[in-house]
Every structure is written in structure tokens, then in C-alpha cells.
Design a protein around this motif. Structure first.
Motif, short mmCIF file in Angstrom:
data_model
loop_
_atom_site.label_atom_id
_atom_site.label_comp_id
_atom_site.label_asym_id
_atom_site.label_seq_id
_atom_site.Cartn_x
_atom_site.Cartn_y
_atom_site.Cartn_z
N THR A 173 0.89 -1.31 -0.22
CA THR A 173 -0.38 0.49 0.04
C THR A 173 0.85 1.26 -0.02
OG1 THR A 173 -1.91 -1.18 1.08
CG2 THR A 173 -1.66 0.98 1.26
N GLY A 174 0.37 2.18 -0.55
CA GLY A 174 1.17 3.29 -0.77
C GLY A 174 1.86 3.77 -2.18
N GLY A 175 2.45 4.84 -2.94
CA GLY A 175 2.38 5.01 -3.91
C GLY A 175 3.90 5.44 -4.31
N SER A 176 4.79 5.49 -2.95
CA SER A 176 6.28 6.12 -3.02
C SER A 176 6.74 5.67 -1.70
CB SER A 176 6.29 7.80 -4.12
OG SER A 176 6.23 8.67 -3.40
N GLY A 177 8.23 6.30 -1.76
CA GLY A 177 8.47 6.22 -0.36
C GLY A 177 9.07 4.66 0.02
N PRO A 178 9.86 4.75 0.83
CA PRO A 178 10.85 3.49 1.37
C PRO A 178 9.86 2.68 1.42
CG PRO A 178 12.13 5.54 2.02
CD PRO A 178 11.23 6.17 1.79
N VAL A 179 10.16 1.65 1.72
CA VAL A 179 9.12 0.28 2.21
C VAL A 179 9.63 0.22 3.77
CG1 VAL A 179 8.34 -2.11 2.00
CG2 VAL A 179 9.24 -0.78 0.22
N VAL A 180 8.35 -0.36 4.13
CA VAL A 180 7.64 -0.46 5.88
C VAL A 180 6.56 -1.78 5.86
CG1 VAL A 180 6.83 -0.18 8.15
CG2 VAL A 180 8.26 1.45 6.68
N ALA A 181 7.85 -2.82 6.52
CA ALA A 181 6.98 -4.13 6.49
C ALA A 181 6.65 -4.67 7.40
CB ALA A 181 8.11 -5.47 5.68
N LEU A 182 5.22 -4.96 7.97
CA LEU A 182 4.81 -5.37 9.48
C LEU A 182 4.80 -6.27 9.56
CD1 LEU A 182 1.78 -2.37 8.82
CD2 LEU A 182 4.68 -2.09 10.19
N VAL A 183 5.31 -6.87 10.93
CA VAL A 183 5.06 -8.77 10.32
C VAL A 183 4.25 -9.00 12.14
CG1 VAL A 183 6.35 -10.84 11.03
CG2 VAL A 183 7.47 -8.66 10.65
N HIS A 184 2.87 -9.32 11.78
CA HIS A 184 2.23 -9.52 12.31
C HIS A 184 2.17 -10.65 14.14
CE1 HIS A 184 0.00 -13.84 11.29
NE2 HIS A 184 0.58 -13.28 10.08
N GLY A 185 1.94 -11.34 14.51
CA GLY A 185 2.06 -11.09 15.87
C GLY A 185 1.15 -13.03 15.79
N LEU A 186 1.64 -13.75 16.56
CA LEU A 186 1.15 -15.07 16.85
C LEU A 186 -0.92 -15.44 16.71
CD1 LEU A 186 1.12 -18.33 17.65
CD2 LEU A 186 0.51 -18.04 19.86
N GLY A 187 -1.05 -15.97 16.06
CA GLY A 187 -2.52 -16.81 15.76
C GLY A 187 -3.43 -14.87 15.39
N LEU A 188 -2.52 -14.36 14.72
CA LEU A 188 -3.36 -13.14 13.55
C LEU A 188 -2.91 -13.06 12.45
CD1 LEU A 188 -2.01 -10.75 15.88
CD2 LEU A 188 -4.60 -12.12 16.29
N ASN A 189 -3.37 -12.13 11.71
CA ASN A 189 -2.95 -11.60 10.26
C ASN A 189 -2.90 -10.51 10.13
OD1 ASN A 189 -5.71 -10.80 9.78
ND2 ASN A 189 -6.26 -12.45 10.67
N ARG A 190 -2.38 -10.56 8.70
CA ARG A 190 -2.31 -8.80 7.93
C ARG A 190 -3.15 -7.48 8.26
NH1 ARG A 190 -3.89 -11.61 3.54
NH2 ARG A 190 -4.56 -10.43 1.76
N GLY A 191 -4.31 -8.15 8.95
CA GLY A 191 -5.61 -7.68 9.24
C GLY A 191 -5.69 -6.95 10.48
N MET A 192 -4.65 -7.15 11.30
CA MET A 192 -4.31 -6.87 12.94
C MET A 192 -3.81 -4.64 12.47
SD MET A 192 -0.88 -7.36 14.52
CE MET A 192 -0.44 -6.22 15.23
N TRP A 193 -3.15 -4.64 11.42
CA TRP A 193 -2.39 -3.13 11.26
C TRP A 193 -3.27 -2.01 10.35
CZ3 TRP A 193 2.18 -3.45 13.90
CH2 TRP A 193 3.03 -4.25 14.31
N ARG A 194 -4.77 -2.45 10.42
CA ARG A 194 -5.22 -1.59 9.99
C ARG A 194 -5.44 -0.32 10.60
NH1 ARG A 194 -11.58 -3.89 12.31
NH2 ARG A 194 -11.66 -2.46 14.60
N GLU A 195 -5.16 -0.23 11.67
CA GLU A 195 -4.99 1.32 11.89
C GLU A 195 -3.69 1.85 11.63
OE1 GLU A 195 -7.67 2.92 13.16
OE2 GLU A 195 -8.86 1.20 14.25
N GLN A 196 -2.76 0.89 11.52
CA GLN A 196 -1.92 1.37 11.47
C GLN A 196 -1.57 1.92 9.62
OE1 GLN A 196 -1.53 -1.30 13.17
NE2 GLN A 196 -2.65 1.08 14.85
N VAL A 197 -2.12 0.95 8.84
CA VAL A 197 -1.86 1.16 7.00
C VAL A 197 -2.00 2.77 6.10
CG1 VAL A 197 -1.70 0.28 4.93
CG2 VAL A 197 -1.55 -1.17 6.79
N PRO A 198 -3.52 3.07 7.18
CA PRO A 198 -3.61 4.65 6.25
C PRO A 198 -2.27 5.46 7.44
CG PRO A 198 -5.44 3.50 6.82
CD PRO A 198 -3.85 2.50 7.52
N CYS A 199 -2.03 5.41 8.53
CA CYS A 199 -1.00 6.92 8.41
C CYS A 199 0.51 6.15 8.32
CB CYS A 199 -1.10 6.30 9.76
SG CYS A 199 0.51 7.32 11.11
#
Length: 273
Positions: free
Chosen positions: A19-45
Motif C-alpha cells: 500500500t502506498g505509491g512511493s517512499g521507502p518500504v516498511v514491512a509489518l509483521v503480525h503476531g501469533l494467531g493473527l493476520n495482516r488485518g491487525m495493522w488496519r489502524e497503521q496502514v493508512p497512517c
């Protein structure tokens, strides 16, 4: 500004979104038993200033198991392969809980691919009582599946008032955990028990800019643990979020995001990762 997002699968089946058009990449790694949806409040920011990569760990969410016994090395290799497949040379890696352990393993295995590291609500070496408690939870999960541990987890993860007032969030996180394969879940859980020791006094030393953050009430991933982790990484920044438990990124996203974004802005590279 319109937010670009593309979803896909890596060659090993890893489900991801960039997500996002430009800039350095930030990879978010979720926790046990969860999924990438846990970052829903972080991705837009974050995506307003960076390209944000979220993905499901092997054996979680939409990603299949790797076929190997889960370990920090296996999860580290998954992230490296994903970056290769989508053409990312370098990234900041921010990992939560188990994801914070994977991020440290990745920093030890692939230091040349990091421009920053964020270790979020993640464990250092446990005392015997804490070690016994988490080992017991693995055995509960092995005997009865994710449902054996989910309610106690929600209590550890969220403040009492938040749980009372945000039943929709509790239902969502509960559903994520209960959707885990009962055969795979305890194997992934075991990595939390076995993996910490290989991260203590990391060799080779972690040398990239690092943030270590947890909540003052996150007793399983305590402020003392975060101080110990930061003490083993030269120049690491430590942040303790007062009054918060484990899932601070969902309970208090504005506070969590402000600290993470300030760190990333301070250390961002001059050229794209």
C-alpha cells in the motif's frame, strides 16, 4: 492523495498487500494467531509517507504452512523470499510480539536488507515462572485448539474498559484466533517458547536504527524486557506506552502510530528502499 494498494501472492503462497505509491518500504509483521488485518489502524497512517507491506505469516490467515516445522529461521526466510518476489531490496521491518522475534531473526540473517527495525511488544528471556506459563498455554492449545487460550489472551491483550466498550473489536480478534488450524497453531505457538533464547545477545549484533516499544501493562512483553532488548542493540530507542497492554496498536492507535511514525521519519533513508 489517493492510496494505491495491490494484493498478491508470493511464489510460496504468502498472501500480501503493498500500500502506498512511493517512499521507502516498511514491512509489518503480525503476531501469533493473527493476520495482516491487525495493522488496519497503521496502514493508512504509514502509507501517506511510505510504501507499506503487510502479509500473513506461514500458517496464518491466507498463507499456507511452509511445510517445514515452524521456527524463527523459517519465518525469517519467508520474509526474505517475499521481498525478493516483489522486488524490494531493503525495508524497515516492524514486528509485533512473535513478529518482533521474527524481525530480530531477520536482522541477524539479512542485515543488509534493513534500513530500520521496530520491535513491538515482544519478549526477551523469561523467568522460570513466565516460561512455565507460556509453555502451559502451548499444551492447552495442543490439547484443545485455539479456543483453549483465546479468552485469557483477550484479557492479557486489551484493557478492561476497552474490552467492555469495544465488543466488535473483541469479536474480530477472537474470530481471527479461532480460525487458526488446530494442528498448526500449537506448532506456531511453540516458536514463542523456543525462539527467545536465540535472540538474546544477538550474533551478529543488530546495528541498524532500532525502536523497542511496549505497554506499561503488557506483562508478558514487559517494559523490563524492552529495556533488556534495547540494551543489546547499540543506539536503540525505547518507548513505553503508559497504561496499555499488548494490543496497543488497536486500543490506542493514535499514540502507537505517533511513536512509530516519529521513529521512521527520523531514520528514513534518503533514497527508496
Amino acid at each position: 492523495m489517493a492510496m494505491n494498494a495491490r494484493s498478491g501472492r508470493a511464489r510460496d503462497g504468502t498472501a500480501y498487500q503493498l500500500t502506498g505509491g512511493s517512499g521507502p518500504v516498511v514491512a509489518l509483521v503480525h503476531g501469533l494467531g493473527l493476520n495482516r488485518g491487525m495493522w488496519r489502524e497503521q496502514v493508512p497512517c504509514l502509507a501517506a509517507r511510505f510504501r507499506v507491506l503487510t502479509y500473513d505469516l506461514a500458517g496464518h490467515g491466507e498463507s499456507p504452512p511452509s511445510g517445514a516445522r515452524p521456527s524463527l529461521a523459517v519465518f525469517s526466510s519467508q520474509l526474505s523470499g517475499l521481498l525478493d518476489d516483489i522486488g524490494i531490496a531493503r525495508a524497515a521491518v516492524a514486528g509485533f510480539s512473535l513478529g518482533g522475534m521474527i524481525a530480530r531473526r531477520f536482522a541477524m540473517d539479512h542485515s543488509e536488507r534493513l534500513w530500520a527495525l521496530a520491535i513491538l511488544h515482544s519478549a526477551h528471556r523469561r523467568d522460570p515462572a513466565a516460561h512455565a506459563a507460556i509453555a502451559a498455554r502451548v499444551e492447552q492449545a495442543r490439547a484443545r485448539g485455539p479456543s483453549a487460550t483465546v479468552e485469557a489472551a483477550l484479557t492479557r491483550w486489551f484493557g478492561d474498559d476497552f474490552r467492555r466498550d469495544h465488543g466488535d473489536t473483541m469479536d474480530l480478534v477472537r474470530r481471527w484466533i479461532l480460525e487458526n488450524d488446530p494442528e498448526i497453531y500449537p506448532l506456531n505457538y511453540q516458536v514463542l517458547v523456543e525462539g527467545v533464547d536465540e535472540l538474546v545477545a544477538p550474533q551478529p549484533p543488530i546495528s541498524c536504527p532500532t525502536l523497542v516499544m511496549t505497554g506499561s501493562e503488557d506483562h508478558g512483553n514487559s517494559p523490563a524486557m524492552s529495556v533488556a532488548i534495547a540494551g543489546e542493540i547499540a543506539g536503540a530507542r525505547t518507548v513505553i506506552l503508559d497504561g496499555l497492554r499488548h494490543m496497543a496498536m488497536m486500543e490506542a492507535p493514535a499514540r502507537f502510530n505517533a511513536e512509530l511514525l516519529a521513529f521512521l521519519d527520523d531514520v528514513r533513508p534518503g533514497a527508496e528502499g
